[in-house]
Write a protein that holds these residues in place. Structure first.
Motif, PDB file in Angstrom:
ATOM      1  N   ASP A  57       0.848  -1.195   0.000  1.00 21.13           N
ATOM      2  CA  ASP A  57       0.000   0.000   0.000  1.00 21.13           C
ATOM      3  C   ASP A  57       0.880   1.241   0.000  1.00 21.13           C
ATOM      4  O   ASP A  57       1.452   1.615   1.027  1.00 21.13           O
ATOM      5  CB  ASP A  57      -0.947   0.004   1.215  1.00 21.13           C
ATOM      6  N   GLY A  58       0.966   1.901  -1.157  1.00 22.55           N
ATOM      7  CA  GLY A  58       1.897   3.016  -1.323  1.00 22.55           C
ATOM      8  C   GLY A  58       1.299   4.375  -1.030  1.00 22.55           C
ATOM      9  O   GLY A  58       1.987   5.282  -0.578  1.00 22.55           O
ATOM     10  N   LEU A  59      -0.019   4.555  -1.293  1.00 29.18           N
ATOM     11  CA  LEU A  59      -0.637   5.850  -1.070  1.00 29.18           C
ATOM     12  C   LEU A  59      -0.845   6.101   0.423  1.00 29.18           C
ATOM     13  O   LEU A  59      -1.129   5.172   1.182  1.00 29.18           O
ATOM     14  CB  LEU A  59      -1.993   5.929  -1.786  1.00 29.18           C
ATOM     15  N   VAL A  60      -0.722   7.350   0.837  1.00 22.76           N
ATOM     16  CA  VAL A  60      -0.940   7.706   2.247  1.00 22.76           C
ATOM     17  C   VAL A  60      -2.350   7.300   2.667  1.00 22.76           C
ATOM     18  O   VAL A  60      -2.560   6.737   3.741  1.00 22.76           O
ATOM     19  CB  VAL A  60      -0.718   9.227   2.457  1.00 22.76           C
ATOM     20  N   ALA A  61      -3.333   7.562   1.789  1.00 23.27           N
ATOM     21  CA  ALA A  61      -4.730   7.222   2.108  1.00 23.27           C
ATOM     22  C   ALA A  61      -4.899   5.719   2.280  1.00 23.27           C
ATOM     23  O   ALA A  61      -5.700   5.259   3.094  1.00 23.27           O
ATOM     24  CB  ALA A  61      -5.669   7.725   1.010  1.00 23.27           C
ATOM     25  N   ARG A  63      -2.552   3.594   3.405  1.00 21.87           N
ATOM     26  CA  ARG A  63      -1.955   3.189   4.685  1.00 21.87           C
ATOM     27  C   ARG A  63      -2.825   3.630   5.861  1.00 21.87           C
ATOM     28  O   ARG A  63      -2.954   2.936   6.855  1.00 21.87           O
ATOM     29  CB  ARG A  63      -0.548   3.779   4.800  1.00 21.87           C
ATOM     30  N   GLU A  64      -3.431   4.819   5.734  1.00 18.54           N
ATOM     31  CA  GLU A  64      -4.265   5.331   6.823  1.00 18.54           C
ATOM     32  C   GLU A  64      -5.535   4.512   6.981  1.00 18.54           C
ATOM     33  O   GLU A  64      -5.955   4.193   8.088  1.00 18.54           O
ATOM     34  CB  GLU A  64      -4.627   6.795   6.541  1.00 18.54           C
ATOM     35  N   GLN A  65      -6.173   4.170   5.828  1.00 20.26           N
ATOM     36  CA  GLN A  65      -7.465   3.480   5.886  1.00 20.26           C
ATOM     37  C   GLN A  65      -7.332   1.966   5.872  1.00 20.26           C
ATOM     38  O   GLN A  65      -8.296   1.246   6.133  1.00 20.26           O
ATOM     39  CB  GLN A  65      -8.337   3.914   4.701  1.00 20.26           C
ATOM     40  N   GLY A  66      -6.109   1.494   5.532  1.00 19.42           N
ATOM     41  CA  GLY A  66      -5.911   0.048   5.451  1.00 19.42           C
ATOM     42  C   GLY A  66      -6.635  -0.578   4.280  1.00 19.42           C
ATOM     43  O   GLY A  66      -7.095  -1.717   4.338  1.00 19.42           O
ATOM     44  N   ILE A  67      -6.765   0.176   3.171  1.00 19.98           N
ATOM     45  CA  ILE A  67      -7.440  -0.348   1.987  1.00 19.98           C
ATOM     46  C   ILE A  67      -6.563  -0.090   0.764  1.00 19.98           C
ATOM     47  O   ILE A  67      -5.641   0.702   0.795  1.00 19.98           O
ATOM     48  CB  ILE A  67      -8.834   0.301   1.764  1.00 19.98           C
ATOM     49  N   THR A  68      -6.869  -0.816  -0.322  1.00 14.75           N
ATOM     50  CA  THR A  68      -6.185  -0.596  -1.591  1.00 14.75           C
ATOM     51  C   THR A  68      -7.076   0.253  -2.482  1.00 14.75           C
ATOM     52  O   THR A  68      -8.251  -0.054  -2.671  1.00 14.75           O
ATOM     53  CB  THR A  68      -5.876  -1.942  -2.278  1.00 14.75           C
ATOM     54  N   ILE A  69      -6.512   1.345  -3.027  1.00 11.90           N
ATOM     55  CA  ILE A  69      -7.262   2.255  -3.888  1.00 11.90           C
ATOM     56  C   ILE A  69      -6.731   2.197  -5.317  1.00 11.90           C
ATOM     57  O   ILE A  69      -7.472   1.990  -6.271  1.00 11.90           O
ATOM     58  CB  ILE A  69      -7.189   3.709  -3.345  1.00 11.90           C
ATOM     59  N   ASP A  70      -5.422   2.384  -5.447  1.00 13.35           N
ATOM     60  CA  ASP A  70      -4.818   2.417  -6.770  1.00 13.35           C
ATOM     61  C   ASP A  70      -4.259   1.038  -7.118  1.00 13.35           C
ATOM     62  O   ASP A  70      -4.158   0.160  -6.267  1.00 13.35           O
ATOM     63  CB  ASP A  70      -3.697   3.474  -6.794  1.00 13.35           C
ATOM     64  N   VAL A  71      -3.893   0.851  -8.393  1.00 16.59           N
ATOM     65  CA  VAL A  71      -3.252  -0.389  -8.813  1.00 16.59           C
ATOM     66  C   VAL A  71      -1.749  -0.258  -8.570  1.00 16.59           C
ATOM     67  O   VAL A  71      -1.113   0.655  -9.087  1.00 16.59           O
ATOM     68  CB  VAL A  71      -3.511  -0.672 -10.312  1.00 16.59           C
ATOM     69  N   ALA A  72      -1.208  -1.137  -7.756  1.00 16.00           N
ATOM     70  CA  ALA A  72       0.241  -1.147  -7.512  1.00 16.00           C
ATOM     71  C   ALA A  72       0.832  -2.381  -8.189  1.00 16.00           C
ATOM     72  O   ALA A  72       0.232  -3.459  -8.158  1.00 16.00           O
ATOM     73  CB  ALA A  72       0.526  -1.187  -6.015  1.00 16.00           C
TER      74      ALA A  72
END
Length: 415
Positions: A57-61, A63-72
Motif C-alpha cells: 500500500d503506497g498511497l498515504v490514504a 496506509r491510513e485506511q488500510g485499503i487498496t485504492i490504486d493499482v500497484a
C-alpha cells in the motif's frame, strides 16, 4: 526467465496486501530498508506481528485506511520465474482500476475471508476475471487461523464458490482452491502444520508450476504490423521486413497469408528473430517477416493466414467497462483504438447495463456512469479487422479515447 503476471482481487480487509507482503517476505524479496520500515511501523501501531500490507500500500490514504485504492505493481523473483503482481482494489467504486490491473494478467488470485465466505464482492471479482478471459484463477481462502483452521469451513466456502463457477461460460478456465493464513504464513510459501488435512500445493508452489505458455488462450493467428523495416543499405538494398508480435497461433515459412485491409495475398518467405532465421514462430513471439511478393504493407495492417480470416466491419456490439467521470451517451463520438489502428466511432446504442454480481441486466439505460459495465453498439468511420474477445483476447479488445481530453475513457470487449 519466464515472467508470470498476476492480478489479485479481494474485498476490504480480506488480507490481500498482507498476502502479497507475505509472499515478498518469505521469498526474501523485501529490501532491508523496506523491512525495517515495516518493523518500525508495526511497533508504532502496537502490533505484535509484522504488518506486511505496508509492503504494497503506497498511497498515504491506503496506509491510513488500510485499503487498496490504486493499482500497484509489485515485482519479485524466484530461482525459476519472475513475477509481476497487480495489486488491484476490489471495491465496486474501483471497478475500473481492477479491470485495468487485470487486463494484462495471465493468472488471478481471488481472496476470500474464511470468516465471511463468498460475498457479493466475490461474484464481482470472478465476473471481471471471466470478462477478461483469465484462464487460471486461484481462490485463496484466507484467515484460516481465525476459523481454527477448520476443514469443514474451507469445504463450505469451496462449495459456495463452485455455485459461482457454474454461472461462468468459460469452459477452459482452471480453478484452484488453497486455504491460507497470510498473517501466519500458512500455505503461502511454506506448507502449513496447522492444516494437515490439506495435501495440495502452497500458493507459491502452484504459481511455480504454471506454464506461462499455456496461460494465454490459443486462437487464430494474428500478426499486426508494428513497423516496416527498410534498411536501404548496400547489403540489404531490397530488404523489406514487417516487424510485430504473433498472437493466437503460430506462423511458418510457406504459409499462405492475406494482408488486411488490402486483402493482398502472398506467402511467408522468411522469419527472423534479430539475426537468426526460423521456420516457425510460436504465438507471443516478436519477429520480423518477409513475404514472397513485393506487396504494400504498412504499420496498422494485419497479416493473417489465408484460411483464418477475421471479421471486417464498420459496426459491432461490445461489452464496455466505462472509466470516465463524464457519462457515455448514445450518439457520443470517440476515437476507438484497436491494436495500433485508430478510427473515429459513434455510440449507436446502449442496449443494457450488466450487473457484475451475476444478478442480471438492466434495460432502458440511456447513459453510463463511471465503473458501469454495459452492452453497447458502435458505428465506425472505416472498417477494422477483429475477432470476438472470447475467441481472441488480443484482437477482440479495444480502448475508447475522448477526442477533446485525449483521456482513455473506456475499454471494450467485442461480442
Amino acid at each position: 526467465m519466464e515472467v508470470l503476471k498476476i492480478a489479485t482481487a479481494g474485498s476490504v480487509d480480506d488480507g490481500k496486501s498482507t498476502l502479497i507482503g507475505r509472499l515478498l517476505y518469505d521469498t526474501k524479496s523485501l529490501t532491508s530498508d523496506k523491512l525495517e520500515a515495516i518493523e518500525r511501523s508495526s511497533k508504532q501501531k502496537g502490533y505484535d506481528y509484522l504488518d506486511f500490507s505496508l509492503a504494497t500500500d503506497g498511497l498515504v490514504a491506503e496506509r491510513e485506511q488500510g485499503i487498496t485504492i490504486d493499482v500497484a505493481h509489485i515485482y519479485f523473483s524466484t530461482a525459476t520465474k519472475s513475477y509481476i503482481i497487480a495489486d488491484t482494489p476490489g471495491h465496486v467504486e474501483y471497478t475500473r482500476n481492477m479491470v485495468t490491473g487485470a487486463s494484462t494478467s495471465q493468472v488471478a488470485i481471488i481472496l476470500i475471508d474464511a470468516r465471511h465466505g463468498v460475498i457479493e464482492q466475490t461474484y464481482r471479482h470472478f465476473f471481471i476475471n471471466n470478462l477478461l478471459r483469465i484462464k487460471d484463477v486461484i481462490v485463496a481462502v484466507n484467515k484460516m487461523d481465525l476459523v481454527d483452521f477448520s476443514e469443514e469451513r474451507y469445504n463450505e466456502i469451496k462449495a459456495d464458490f463452485q455455485k459461482v463457477v457454474e454461472k461462468s461460460d468459460y469452459e477452459d478456465q482452471q480453478i484452484t482452491f488453497i486455504p491460507v493464513s497470510a498473517l501466519k504464513g500458512d500455505n503461502v510459501v511454506e506448507g502449513s502444520t496447522s492444516m494437515n488435512w490439506y495435501d495440495g500445493e502452497t500458493l507459491l508452489q502452484h504459481l511455480e508450476k504454471i506454464d506461462t505458455k499455456d496461460v494465454y488462450n490459443s486462437g487464430r493467428t494474428r500478426f499486426p504490423v508494428q513497423y516496416v523495416i527498410r534498411p536501404k543499405t548496400e547489403e540489404y538494398h531490397d530488404y523489406r521486413g514487417y516487424a510485430g508480435k504473433v498472437y493466437g497461433g503460430d506462423i511458418s515459412v510457406g504459409d499462405e497469408i492475406v494482408v488486411l485491409p488490402s486483402e493482398t495475398k502472398s506467402k511467408v518467405k522468411e522469419i527472423y528473430f534479430y539475426d537468426k532465421k526460423y521456420e516457425t514462430a510460436a504465438r507471443r513471439s516478436s519477429i520480423t517477416l518477409t513475404l514472397e511478393n513485393d506487396v504494400n504493407v504498412s504499420r496498422g495492417d494485419m497479416i493473417v493466414k489465408a484460411n483464418e480470416l477475421p471479421k471486417v466491419d464498420k459496426k459491432f456490439t461490445a461489452t464496455i467497462s466505462w472509466m470516465d467521470g463524464k457519462q457515455l451517451e448514445a450518439g457520443s463520438k470517440y476515437i476507438l483504438q484497436h491494436g495500433v489502428n485508430k478510427v473515429l466511432t459513434k455510440v449507436s446504442a446502449i442496449h443494457n447495463k450488466i450487473h457484475p454480481d451475476y444478478s442480471g441486466i438492466e434495460e432502458g439505460v440511456s447513459s453510463l456512469q463511471m465503473n458501469d459495465i454495459a452492452s453497447v453498439s458502435f458505428q465506425l468511420n472505416k472498417p477494422i479487422f477483429f475477432d470476438s474477445f472470447k475467441e481472441h483476447r488480443t484482437n477482440g479488445a479495444f480502448i475508447l479515447i475522448d477526442p477533446q481530453s485525449n483521456n482513455t475513457v473506456g475499454v471494450g470487449f467485442i461480442d
